[in-house]
Motif scaffolding. Structure first.
Motif, mmCIF file in Angstrom:
data_model
loop_
_atom_site.group_PDB
_atom_site.id
_atom_site.type_symbol
_atom_site.label_atom_id
_atom_site.label_comp_id
_atom_site.label_asym_id
_atom_site.label_seq_id
_atom_site.Cartn_x
_atom_site.Cartn_y
_atom_site.Cartn_z
ATOM 1 N N HIS A 5 0.772 -1.351 -0.489
ATOM 2 C CA HIS A 5 -0.086 0.367 0.166
ATOM 3 C C HIS A 5 1.071 1.326 -0.159
ATOM 4 N N LEU A 6 2.149 1.424 0.302
ATOM 5 C CA LEU A 6 3.140 2.547 0.382
ATOM 6 C C LEU A 6 3.226 3.180 -1.324
ATOM 7 N N VAL A 7 2.972 1.701 -1.759
ATOM 8 C CA VAL A 7 3.418 2.351 -3.487
ATOM 9 C C VAL A 7 1.569 3.673 -4.076
ATOM 10 N N THR A 8 1.880 3.984 -4.079
ATOM 11 C CA THR A 8 0.099 5.031 -3.805
ATOM 12 C C THR A 8 0.445 5.771 -5.376
ATOM 13 N N SER A 9 1.184 5.553 -6.232
ATOM 14 C CA SER A 9 0.678 6.008 -7.362
ATOM 15 C C SER A 9 0.487 5.119 -7.775
ATOM 16 N N PRO A 10 -0.794 5.038 -8.551
ATOM 17 C CA PRO A 10 -1.341 3.808 -9.501
ATOM 18 C C PRO A 10 -0.312 3.373 -11.153
ATOM 19 N N SER A 11 0.475 4.179 -11.608
ATOM 20 C CA SER A 11 0.785 3.796 -12.492
ATOM 21 C C SER A 11 2.363 2.714 -12.115
ATOM 22 N N GLU A 12 2.949 3.341 -11.077
ATOM 23 C CA GLU A 12 4.100 2.857 -10.488
ATOM 24 C C GLU A 12 3.374 1.353 -10.185
ATOM 25 N N LEU A 13 2.182 1.580 -9.413
ATOM 26 C CA LEU A 13 2.351 -0.644 -8.429
ATOM 27 C C LEU A 13 2.170 -1.024 -10.036
ATOM 28 N N PHE A 14 1.298 -0.568 -10.854
ATOM 29 C CA PHE A 14 0.942 -1.457 -12.849
ATOM 30 C C PHE A 14 1.797 -1.432 -12.641
ATOM 31 N N ALA A 15 3.815 -0.679 -13.205
ATOM 32 C CA ALA A 15 4.502 -0.888 -13.687
ATOM 33 C C ALA A 15 5.388 -2.710 -12.888
ATOM 34 N N LEU A 16 5.137 -2.004 -11.279
ATOM 35 C CA LEU A 16 5.272 -3.348 -10.582
ATOM 36 C C LEU A 16 5.116 -4.706 -10.218
ATOM 37 N N LEU A 17 3.245 -4.748 -10.440
ATOM 38 C CA LEU A 17 2.837 -5.358 -10.417
ATOM 39 C C LEU A 17 2.835 -6.563 -11.937
ATOM 40 N N TYR A 18 2.558 -5.801 -13.009
ATOM 41 C CA TYR A 18 2.577 -6.666 -14.179
ATOM 42 C C TYR A 18 4.024 -6.945 -14.258
ATOM 43 N N GLU A 19 5.374 -6.570 -14.113
ATOM 44 C CA GLU A 19 6.777 -6.830 -14.255
ATOM 45 C C GLU A 19 6.747 -8.175 -13.532
ATOM 46 N N LEU A 20 5.993 -8.543 -12.382
ATOM 47 C CA LEU A 20 6.228 -9.570 -11.161
ATOM 48 C C LEU A 20 5.327 -10.366 -11.509
ATOM 49 N N SER A 21 3.912 -10.338 -11.932
ATOM 50 C CA SER A 21 3.276 -11.351 -12.949
ATOM 51 C C SER A 21 3.606 -12.211 -14.403
ATOM 52 N N GLY A 22 4.888 -11.646 -14.375
ATOM 53 C CA GLY A 22 6.019 -12.694 -15.138
ATOM 54 C C GLY A 22 6.547 -13.638 -14.357
ATOM 55 N N LYS A 23 7.047 -13.533 -12.955
ATOM 56 C CA LYS A 23 8.204 -14.104 -12.500
ATOM 57 C C LYS A 23 7.755 -14.953 -11.038
ATOM 58 N N ALA A 24 6.222 -14.454 -11.649
ATOM 59 C CA ALA A 24 5.734 -15.603 -10.070
ATOM 60 C C ALA A 24 4.073 -16.246 -10.011
ATOM 61 N N LYS A 25 3.622 -17.373 -9.825
ATOM 62 C CA LYS A 25 2.868 -17.567 -9.965
ATOM 63 C C LYS A 25 1.058 -16.973 -9.117
ATOM 64 N N TRP A 26 1.801 -17.043 -7.219
ATOM 65 C CA TRP A 26 1.101 -17.097 -6.720
ATOM 66 C C TRP A 26 1.775 -15.230 -5.838
#
Length: 331
Positions: free
Chosen positions: A239-260
């Motif tokens: 929740h400390l990532v308050t910028s939606p664009s930064e949160l999207f960039a982080l999560l989208y990158e990680l979605s290709g590196k982990a299942k859960w």
């Protein structure tokens, strides 16, 4: 700058408002401790028991079972709360298995006593763990089971507050011999606190570093068609990532590196959109939640009340700590 001892204020909002997020964690880099630790342990153990029944057992006990450890990224690891809980979950099961084997041997063989080795997880054992009589395996609650109806005279609010969808028992299951958890930790601020508490390394990678594709240097290379990690746990930090664009960039990158992706927090933030690479999961039935459960119609939907302590199929709740599960759209 001088480090200070402790968490400054137990109210994290006060800490953030007075010092700023970055400055606060720099000040407590060595001494930080999460005051919600007991609740974190309970939701992690409850989740891991559910994971084992739904997926882990077939992965590690089937005909073509895995021999490598369960791979976990403890992201924004703080002082190692999630790491310690995972390690103790696995170790407790292994110790129980060893005790059973030793007891069986002792019934036929008398041997001299051996000295007891120091327990590296002694600190976490100070937190009481509910025990059940008779069986070392927690009772499995069928996904469609309904909670017991409250007794006449009980208030609606008290019934709602006490509802538990998942078994209250936290005893780890009997894990196969040799099962292990390989944990890689990252935190740009509290790496010293993590290492001090767990005696393990912690890579000083930030959310921005991970969003830019950086990974810890010591991870093992595996097939490009497989995730680097089986699970990513982020406890009290996303929740400390308050910028939606930064949160999207982080999560989208990680979605290709982990299942859960496992999010642990005292509230329901942040909101994770399905277009960001992850889909909300129904932990009880171990299936994709779907719009009907997320937004009502076929289920209760997601409550927007931050103080709501009611547990649902989508969220494990213990001691004001909430755990939510997401599955990568790539795996």
């Amino acid at each position: 700058m001088t480090n200070v001892h402790g968490n400054l204020s137990h109210a994290m909002r006060d800490n953030y408002n007075e010092h700023g997020v970055d400055e606060y964690y720099r000040k407590v880099a060595v001494t930080y401790r999460n005051p919600f630790f007991p609740g974190i342990k309970k939701v992690i153990w409850t989740f891991m028991n559910r994971w084992w029944e739904s997926e882990g057992r077939s992965m590690y006990e089937g005909d073509q079972h895995r021999s490598d450890p369960l791979r976990v990224l403890d992201m924004a690891a703080g002082s190692g709360e999630a790491t310690l809980c995972l390690l103790e979950w696995a170790q407790t099961s292994n110790n129980a298995s060893s005790f059973t084997s030793t007891a069986a041997l002792a019934s036929t063989t008398i041997s001299p006593s051996q000295p007891t080795l120091p327990d590296p997880l002694a600190a976490i054992r100070a937190i009481s763990t509910p025990q059940t009589a008779g069986s070392s395996r927690p009772a499995f609650i069928p996904p469609n089971a309904r909670p017991a109806v409250s007794r006449p005279g009980g208030s609606a609010s008290s019934s709602r507050k006490s509802k538990q969808v998942f078994s209250g028992a936290m005893n780890p299951p009997q894990l196969p011999k040799g099962f292990d958890v390989d944990i890689v930790a990252t935190d740009p601020y509290t790496s010293p606190a993590y290492t001090d508490r767990t005696s393990r390394p912690c890579h000083p990678l930030s959310f921005t570093d991970l969003a830019n594709g950086l990974t810890p240097s010591d991870i093992q290379s595996i097939s490009s068609s497989e995730p680097i990690w089986d699970m990513i746990i982020c406890s009290f930090a996303l929740h400390l990532v308050t910028s939606p664009s930064e949160l999207f960039a982080l999560l989208y990158e990680l979605s290709g590196k982990a299942k859960w992706l496992i999010i642990i927090a005292p509230h329901k933030k942040p909101e994770i959109k399905e277009t960001w690479g992850w889909s909300r999961y129904d932990i009880a039935s171990w299936t994709a939640a779907g719009e009907s459960k997320l937004y009502g119609g076929g289920g209760k939907g997601i409550s927007q009340n931050e103080e709501d302590e009611e547990e649902t199929e989508l969220e494990i709740v213990r001691d004001k700590v909430k755990l939510r599960l997401y599955r990568s759209n790539a795996f």
